[in-house]
Write an enzyme that holds these catalytic residues in place. Structure first.
Site, PDB file in Angstrom:
ATOM      1  N   ASP A  70       0.784  -1.120  -0.130  1.00  0.00           N
ATOM      2  CA  ASP A  70      -0.040   0.101  -0.082  1.00  0.00           C
ATOM      3  C   ASP A  70       1.048   1.377   0.090  1.00  0.00           C
ATOM      4  OD1 ASP A  70      -1.598   2.163   0.738  1.00  0.00           O
ATOM      5  OD2 ASP A  70      -2.597   1.022   2.419  1.00  0.00           O
ATOM      6  N   TYR A 123       1.835   1.392  14.726  1.00  0.00           N
ATOM      7  CA  TYR A 123       0.617   1.191  13.712  1.00  0.00           C
ATOM      8  C   TYR A 123       0.794   1.946  12.324  1.00  0.00           C
ATOM      9  CZ  TYR A 123      -3.827   0.571  11.467  1.00  0.00           C
ATOM     10  OH  TYR A 123      -4.888   0.351  10.372  1.00  0.00           O
ATOM     11  N   LYS A 172      -2.865  -2.222   8.144  1.00  0.00           N
ATOM     12  CA  LYS A 172      -2.834  -3.594   8.222  1.00  0.00           C
ATOM     13  C   LYS A 172      -2.133  -4.292   7.027  1.00  0.00           C
ATOM     14  CE  LYS A 172      -4.793  -5.914  11.225  1.00  0.00           C
ATOM     15  NZ  LYS A 172      -4.288  -6.198  12.741  1.00  0.00           N
TER      16      LYS A 172
HETATM   17  P1  13P Z   1      -5.169  -0.227   5.289  1.00  0.00           P
HETATM   18  O1  13P Z   1      -4.022  -1.269   6.255  1.00  0.00           O
HETATM   19  O2  13P Z   1      -5.737  -0.785   4.195  1.00  0.00           O
HETATM   20  O3  13P Z   1      -4.101   0.840   4.805  1.00  0.00           O
HETATM   21  O4  13P Z   1      -6.152   0.511   6.153  1.00  0.00           O
HETATM   22  C1  13P Z   1      -5.796   1.046   7.305  1.00  0.00           C
HETATM   23  C2  13P Z   1      -7.062   1.384   8.156  1.00  0.00           C
HETATM   24  O5  13P Z   1      -6.437   2.186   9.191  1.00  0.00           O
HETATM   25  C3  13P Z   1      -8.319   1.623   7.690  1.00  0.00           C
HETATM   26  O6  13P Z   1      -9.260   2.132   8.666  1.00  0.00           O
HETATM   27 MG    MG Z   2      -3.755   2.405   3.314  1.00  0.00          MG
HETATM   28 MG    MG Z   3      -4.821  -2.030   2.685  1.00  0.00          MG
END
Ligand code: 13P
Ligand code: MG
Ligand code: MG
Ligand code: 13P
Length: 373
Positions: free
Chosen positions: A15, A237, A240
């Site tokens: 990402d 963090y 994900k």
């Molecule tokens: P991603 O991991 O897809 O970037 O999403 C992060 C997030 O905090 C969604 O609420």
């Molecule tokens: Mg993202």
């Molecule tokens: Mg993602």
């Protein structure tokens, strides 16, 4: 005897920016990766073929080559493409520009540097159907249940019961995603203790699956999953893990439809909003991998290829079929129900799973105010 010629499929994902917020990869960024790989195909002999797609805000590169797993040149090719796309995202102030690129420069292998990787080196069979799965808004253990069903559950996979080339079962490699440990188990003999691990989705994930038999591992390999924990690598963090998986189907492996059947449970996975909520994993067509309700619910997209002498024929968008409507409807009902819990567990994930989010800061601020009772 000389080793048989093998084909390697490397699925490398990251990402590196999206719009709006964490919803989808803009087309202009997919085009940057397309152009990067098109140029590579024209100018060198590194790749046999490639395919670029997205699942929500994650870019997925499917690279076919003959260089084996963990190849520095292949990883560098993917890294450089992601860097270019991240640069474009930064210029245009897209959201989370460079999100998954944890280092400033490439250091020989993308593992631990943010991008996710699933790779498989195998001897091509007479005909080799290959399925690539990509998730958004969830973690690697999201694959535990569908892969268990496809490769180990006789109520899911008819071949385990009626196909002599499959009835011996499969071997599973399971990893502890926090402790860098792995264990190899044989199914059905060790099914119950294997489920003790796979059911612990907060810690264990399927890494690899092989069919049983006398052939080499490069002939028997059936599945490979990306199990890197982005937030463990980053120490905080950032997003994900949004994992990918590769499965080979038919002729001693589960049929295409038996593997897809594993995704019809609407099972609960971790991820969703801020990577901190349980919600159902919804199988969707790529065009519907647009996670907007509470940044979700979590999605999985499937792409089906026939691999032939390193060429990737297809793909077919596997969940673009009305036969998954029922599962999607169930997912939407479950998502709506889970949302009613707001910040309460089990919709919000456990304290342990929140370790790499902003939650510890909230708790720290309250620490001094606790009194003994
Ligand atoms: P991603 O991991 O897809 O970037 O999403 C992060 C997030 O905090 C969604 O609420
Ligand atoms: Mg993202
Ligand atoms: Mg993602
Ligand atoms: P076909 O007869 O269409 O090849 O299908 C066989 C099969 O195994 C379907 O799962």
């Amino acid at each position: 005897m000389p080793e048989e010629k093998t084909t390697t499929i490397s699925v490398i994902k990251a990402d590196v920016g999206s719009l709006p917020g964490h919803v989808i990869v803009p087309d202009c960024m997919l085009e940057i990766l397309e152009e990067h790989l098109r140029k590579e195909m024209k100018e060198s002999k590194l790749l046999n073929d490639y395919y670029v797609f997205n699942c929500g805000d994650d870019i997925e590169l499917v690279l076919s080559h003959n260089r084996g797993e963990d190849d520095e040149k292949i990883h560098e090719l993917a890294w450089n493409g992601f860097m270019d796309a991240a640069e474009h995202a930064r210029k245009n102030k897209f959201y989370g520009a460079g999100q998954d690129l944890l280092a400033d420069s490439f250091s020989g292998n993308v593992k631990g540097q943010g991008p996710g990787v699933a790779e498989m080196e195998f001897v091509e069979r007479k005909s080799d159907p290959l399925l690539v799965f990509a998730c958004d808004k969830t973690d690697p253990a999201a694959f535990n249940l569908p892969l268990f069903k496809a490769f180990a559950d006789p109520f899911n996979t008819a071949g385990l019961v009626i196909d002599p080339s499959t009835t011996a079962g499969f071997e599973f490699e399971i990893v502890d995603v926090y402790d860098s440990k792995k264990v190899r188990m044989s199914c059905p003999e060790e099914m119950y203790s294997m489920l003790a691990l796979l059911g612990t989705t907060s810690r264990y994930a399927v890494k690899r699956i092989w069919k049983k038999g006398e052939e080499s591992e490069k002939e028997r390999v059936a599945c490979s999953v990306c199990t890197e924990k982005l937030n463990v690598s980053a120490g905080k963090y950032v997003g994900k893990d949004d994992p990918v998986a590769i499965c080979r189907a038919q002729s001693g492996m589960p049929a295409v439809g038996e593997i897809l059947e594993g995704f019809t449970t609407a099972h609960l996975v971790s991820g969703w909003m801020r990577g901190s909520h349980k919600g159902p994993l919804m199988p969707v067509a790529r065009a519907d991998a647009s996670p907007t309700r509470f940044d979700g619910p979590p999605r999985v997209v499937g792409k089906g290829f026939q691999v032939s002498h390193g060429k990737l024929h297809g793909p077919r968008d596997l969940f673009a079929d009305v036969s998954f409507d029922h599962t999607r409807k169930q997912c939407m009902e479950i998502a709506h129900y889970m949302r009613q819990h707001g910040p309460f567990e089990p919709h919000r994930v456990s304290e342990k799973e929140l370790e790499y989010t902003t939650m510890p800061q909230v708790m720290d601020a309250l620490k001094e105010r606790f009194e003994d009772i």
